[in-house]
Design an enzyme around this catalytic site. Sequence first.
Site, short mmCIF file in Angstrom:
data_model
loop_
_atom_site.label_atom_id
_atom_site.label_comp_id
_atom_site.label_asym_id
_atom_site.label_seq_id
_atom_site.Cartn_x
_atom_site.Cartn_y
_atom_site.Cartn_z
CD GLU A 50 22.29 15.58 -25.12
OE1 GLU A 50 22.08 15.80 -23.90
OE2 GLU A 50 21.82 16.31 -26.03
CG PHE A 112 24.17 29.64 -31.01
CD1 PHE A 112 23.66 30.01 -29.78
CD2 PHE A 112 23.54 28.61 -31.71
CE1 PHE A 112 22.55 29.36 -29.25
CE2 PHE A 112 22.43 27.97 -31.19
CZ PHE A 112 21.94 28.34 -29.96
CD GLN A 113 23.69 25.14 -29.61
OE1 GLN A 113 23.85 24.63 -30.72
NE2 GLN A 113 22.70 24.83 -28.81
CB VAL A 382 27.80 5.16 -7.65
CG1 VAL A 382 28.70 5.80 -6.59
CG2 VAL A 382 28.64 4.46 -8.70
CG PHE A 467 28.22 5.34 -0.28
CD1 PHE A 467 28.33 3.99 0.03
CD2 PHE A 467 29.37 6.00 -0.68
CE1 PHE A 467 29.54 3.33 -0.03
CE2 PHE A 467 30.59 5.35 -0.74
CZ PHE A 467 30.68 4.00 -0.43
#
Length: 574
Positions: A50, A112-113, A382, A467
Site C-alpha cells: 500500500e 481483529f485488525q 532519497v 548517503f
Amino acid sequence: MAMKVADLLVEVLADAGVQRIYGVSGDSLNGITDSIRARKNLEWIHVRHEETAAFAAGAEAHLTGKLAVCAGSCGPGNLHLINGLYDCQRNRVPVVAIAAQIPSNEIGSGYFQETDPKHLFAQCSHYVELISNAEQMPRVLEIAMQTAISRRGVAVIALPGDVALQDAVEREPRLRFPVPQPTVCPSEDEINILADLLNRSKKITILGGAGCAGAHAELIELAGKLQAPIVHAMRGKEFIEYDNPFDVGMTGLLGFSSGYHAMMNCDVLLMLGTDFPYQQFFPKDATIVQIDLRGEQLGRRTKVDYGLIGDTKTTLRSLLPKLEQNQDDAHLRQALEHYRKARKGLDEFATGNPGKKPIHPQYVTRVVDQLASEDAIFTCDVGTPTIWAARYLTMNGKRRLLGSFNHGSMANALPQAIGAQITYPGRQVISISGDGGLAMLMGDLLTLKQHELPVKTIVLRNDSLAFVELEMKASGFVDFGTDLRNPEFATIAEGAGILGLKAETPEQVEPMIAQALKHDGPALVEVLVSRQELSMPPTITLEQAKGFGLFMAKAVLSGRGDEIIDLARVNLWR
Ligand SMILES: Cc1cc2nc3c(=O)[nH]c(=O)nc-3n(C[C@H](O)[C@H](O)[C@H](O)COP(=O)(O)OP(=O)(O)OC[C@H]3O[C@@H](n4cnc5c(N)ncnc54)[C@H](O)[C@@H]3O)c2cc1C
Ligand SMILES: Cc1ncc(C[n+]2csc(CCOP(=O)(O)OP(=O)(O)O)c2C)c(N)n1
Ligand SMILES: [Mg+2]
C-alpha cells in the site's frame, strides 16, 4: 438498480475526473473493488504494497495537478499507506486516501485488525473522517476531495466495509463545479513598496522554488530587469532551470558553490514560492523578501523583512511594470562566471574511463540524461541518487523530476515511477534507484510486469547505504550498519519477467542503458558504482571539517586506514 454506498463513492470520484485507484484489496474494501469491477468507470491498480499505492497516487497528482486516489483495507492495509501519504502531504499534492475500516458495530472493541484512522492519519492529512452512516455519502467524500484539492494535500475517509455495502441514500454527486482557479495578489500598496525596494537595490538574488511552476516567462523577465542571478531549490529544478540565462544552480548541501555564493553575497534576497528548508544557507545581512501563496510559510526558514502573500505569476505580473531596468550587472556577471566554473568542475566528474573501475554514478546519471527522451519523467531515490539527479539531469520544460524531497523517504523512486507510467503510458519513465531504496519496496518490481509498465529502473549499486555513510563520516561517526550484501538485481529482474542488465565496467554503461530505454517493456539496469563518491558541500563549515577529521582518526584507530586511502583515490586522484 439499487445503488450501494460503495457505488456512489465510485460514481462521485469518476464524475470528478478520477481515473483510477491504487491499492491492495481486502475484505473491508470488497464493496468498493466490486463496484469498480462492475461499473468500469474507474481502474483498480493493484500494487504489492500500500505504501507504493500512496507514492504512486502522489506521483500522479504531482504530474497532472489533479486529484489522485489510493486505498487500503482495514487496519494493517491502510496503515501501510501512511509513509507514502506523508510524502504526498509534504509535497502538497491533492490525494484522497480511502481507509477501509472494520465493521461499524465492532469499532472501539479492540476487534481483529482494529486501528483508529482518525488518529493515525491526523498528522499527514488536512482532513480525516469516518463515514458511519449512509447519509454521509457523498457529502463527507466531497468535503475530503474539496479539502485535498483546495489545500493541496491529503484527505482521508475511513469507511467500514458494512457501511460501504448499505443502500445509498443520495444517488449522485452534489458538487459539479470546475476546480476553482483563483489568482492571488498582494495589495497595490505592498507591490509599490516592493517595487521601490527593488528599484533601489543593485545586488539582488532570486531564490525560486516549486511555487514558480507556470511562471517561467515572468521569472526570466524579472531576473532580466533586476540583473539578478536565479538560485533554485530542489523542487523548483524542473520549473526554473531550463532556458534560463540567469541560472546559477542550486544551493544547500547538494548544491553548487555558485548557488551558495549568489545567495550569500546579495543585498536583497527575493524568495519566490520556496520552502527551502536549511537555515544555515540563508544570508545573514541581506534584506529578505518572501512571496508565497500561503501566509503561514512566510518567515519559516529565515528572518524576513518583507513577507507577501501571492501566487508567483500574478504577483510578478503586477510587479513587473513597476520595475526599472537595473543598469549594474556586476553581481549577475560574477555569479554566472562562478556557475560556469562550478558546472565545469561537476562535469569533469561525470566521465567513464574505459576499462577503469569503479564506475562513477555521476557518469551513469549523465548517460541517462543524454539518452532519455525529450519529455522523460525521472524519479530519484532519497540517498545519493538525489544528489546525482540534482546535478546531472537536465530539465527542459517538458521533462519532469520527482523525488521524496520534502519528506525524505527512501524507496520512493520505483513507486513514483509506477504512478507516472500509469498516468502517462506513452512517456518514458526512468527510476534512478539506490540499492537500499530498491530493496525496501522491491516487491513492486512485480507490479511492472503485472500492469506491463515499461518503466526503466537504473539501480546505482554501491552495496551500501552510501548517503548515510557520508553523513556518518561528516559528523564524526565511524560508519556502521550501512553494508548491503546484495543479490544480483539483474537476475531478480529477469526472474520477475523484466529485462535485466548488469554493467560492471564504464564501457558497458551506455550500450546497456540505451538497450534498456529502447526495450519494449520494463527493464532494469544494475550498475556497479563506486561506494565513496563524495559530494562536497559548497562550503565546508568548521563543524563539518572537524567531523571529517574525527572520522579519519576513528577510522585509523579502528583499523580502517585502507578506507581513507580509498576515499582519497576515488575523490582526488582520478
Ligand atoms: C537527501 C536530500 C538532500 C537534499 N538536499 C537539498 C539541497 O542541498 N538543496 C535543496 O535545494 N534541496 C535539497 N533537498 C530538498 C529539500 O529538502 C526541499 O525539498 C527543497 O529544497 C524544497 O524545494 P522548494 O522550496 O522548491 O519546494 P517546496 O518545499 O514544495 O516549497 C514550495 C513553496 O511554494 C509555495 N507555493 C506553491 N505554489 C505557489 C504559487 N503558485 N505561488 C507562490 N507560492 C507557491 C508553497 O506554499 C511552498 O511554500 C534535499 C532532499 C533530500 C531528500
Ligand atoms: C524510510 C527511510 N529509512 C531510512 C532513511 C535514512 N536514509 C537516508 S538515505 C539512506 C540510504 C539510501 O541508500 P541507497 O538507496 O542504497 O542509496 P545510496 O545513498 O547508497 O546511493 C538512508 C538509510 C530514510 N531517509 N528513509
Ligand atoms: Mg546504496
